[in-house]
Design an enzyme around this catalytic site. Sequence first.
Site, PDB file in Angstrom:
ATOM      1  N   GLU A   3       0.808  -1.218   0.000  1.00 26.65           N
ATOM      2  CA  GLU A   3       0.000   0.000   0.000  1.00 26.65           C
ATOM      3  C   GLU A   3       0.847   1.277   0.000  1.00 26.65           C
ATOM      4  O   GLU A   3       0.359   2.337  -0.360  1.00 26.65           O
ATOM      5  CB  GLU A   3      -0.959  -0.008   1.208  1.00 26.65           C
ATOM      6  CG  GLU A   3      -2.040  -1.062   1.046  1.00 26.65           C
ATOM      7  CD  GLU A   3      -2.873  -1.287   2.305  1.00 26.65           C
ATOM      8  OE1 GLU A   3      -4.067  -1.576   2.174  1.00 26.65           O
ATOM      9  OE2 GLU A   3      -2.325  -1.196   3.419  1.00 26.65           O
ATOM     10  N   ASP A  61     -12.246  -5.428  -2.772  1.00 21.33           N
ATOM     11  CA  ASP A  61     -13.161  -6.583  -2.798  1.00 21.33           C
ATOM     12  C   ASP A  61     -14.498  -6.112  -2.266  1.00 21.33           C
ATOM     13  O   ASP A  61     -14.599  -5.018  -1.706  1.00 21.33           O
ATOM     14  CB  ASP A  61     -12.608  -7.721  -1.922  1.00 21.33           C
ATOM     15  CG  ASP A  61     -12.370  -7.256  -0.484  1.00 21.33           C
ATOM     16  OD1 ASP A  61     -11.242  -6.857  -0.173  1.00 21.33           O
ATOM     17  OD2 ASP A  61     -13.339  -7.244   0.304  1.00 21.33           O
TER      18      ASP A  61
HETATM   19  N1  ADE Z   1      -9.327  -4.752   3.582  1.00 19.47           N
HETATM   20  C1  ADE Z   1      -9.562  -5.081   2.302  1.00 19.47           C
HETATM   21  N2  ADE Z   1     -10.667  -5.850   2.178  1.00 19.47           N
HETATM   22  C2  ADE Z   1     -11.132  -6.012   3.438  1.00 19.47           C
HETATM   23  C3  ADE Z   1     -12.231  -6.707   3.978  1.00 19.47           C
HETATM   24  N3  ADE Z   1     -13.054  -7.407   3.190  1.00 19.47           N
HETATM   25  N4  ADE Z   1     -12.419  -6.669   5.318  1.00 19.47           N
HETATM   26  C4  ADE Z   1     -11.571  -5.980   6.117  1.00 19.47           C
HETATM   27  N5  ADE Z   1     -10.505  -5.312   5.659  1.00 19.47           N
HETATM   28  C5  ADE Z   1     -10.294  -5.309   4.334  1.00 19.47           C
END
Ligand code: ADE
Length: 243
Positions: free
Chosen positions: A11, A195
């Site tokens: 990141e 996601d």
């Molecule tokens: N960071 C990226 N995706 C995530 C998720 N689904 N839950 C928690 N932190 C995240």
Amino acid sequence: MLGIIGAMKEEVELLLEGLEGEERLDYPGVTLHRGRLDGLDVLVTVGGIGKVNAAMTTTYLLTAGATQVVFTGVAGGVHPELKVGDIVVSSDCLQHDVDVTALGYKLGEIPGENLSWPADEGLQALALEAAHEVEGVNVTGGRVVSGDVFVASPEKVAWLWQTFGAACAEMEGAAVAQVCARHGVPFVVIRSVSDTADGGAEVDYRDFMPLVARHAKQVVRGMTRRLAHAQAELQAQAEATGE
Ligand code: ADE
């Protein structure tokens, strides 16, 4: 000095590549990289995953002289209209895994603290402006909820949306916010959706990480350019008036 934190190496490594005059400050388990981005004095660091790491690293950043803080990274989309690649700029942050309801507090409320921590309006505006320069992504302001949980089920996503009106879920932002608020230091969290936090979260997350890391870098550099420009203008004005 602007403090910039990401949870993971991926990141912030693109930001570290652009750092000029790098100097390392070592703290237990964390290295702060001091230098300049676009002529602006910054501290960049990989803070580690989760709220404890985020709180600890933020404390180091503030101790080392950060006067405003930006958290950059990825998140699971919670708002039904968010898609992978979209960018969320925090309006406020809240800890979704805090539960002292048995003692009469609201879900997410830490006794003695606000329910959520609002981001600085100036930094929010700057982040939104910079994010709008990233091509092909939707940008939105919204609530970022944090917990020591990788959210990976449609039920949990629905719960986060209905209970907190969350835009996205991640694992650090509210801890950064809480520490900054305690010190009276302005902050903003910028998250690229990696996601949709449902069952397929892990697959999306790994596939889209390089793309969202590039977007995050673009937004932060858009901010450092603007902050450096504003700083130079102030300096020129001060020189012109002989102050
Ligand atoms: N960071 C990226 N995706 C995530 C998720 N689904 N839950 C928690 N932190 C995240």
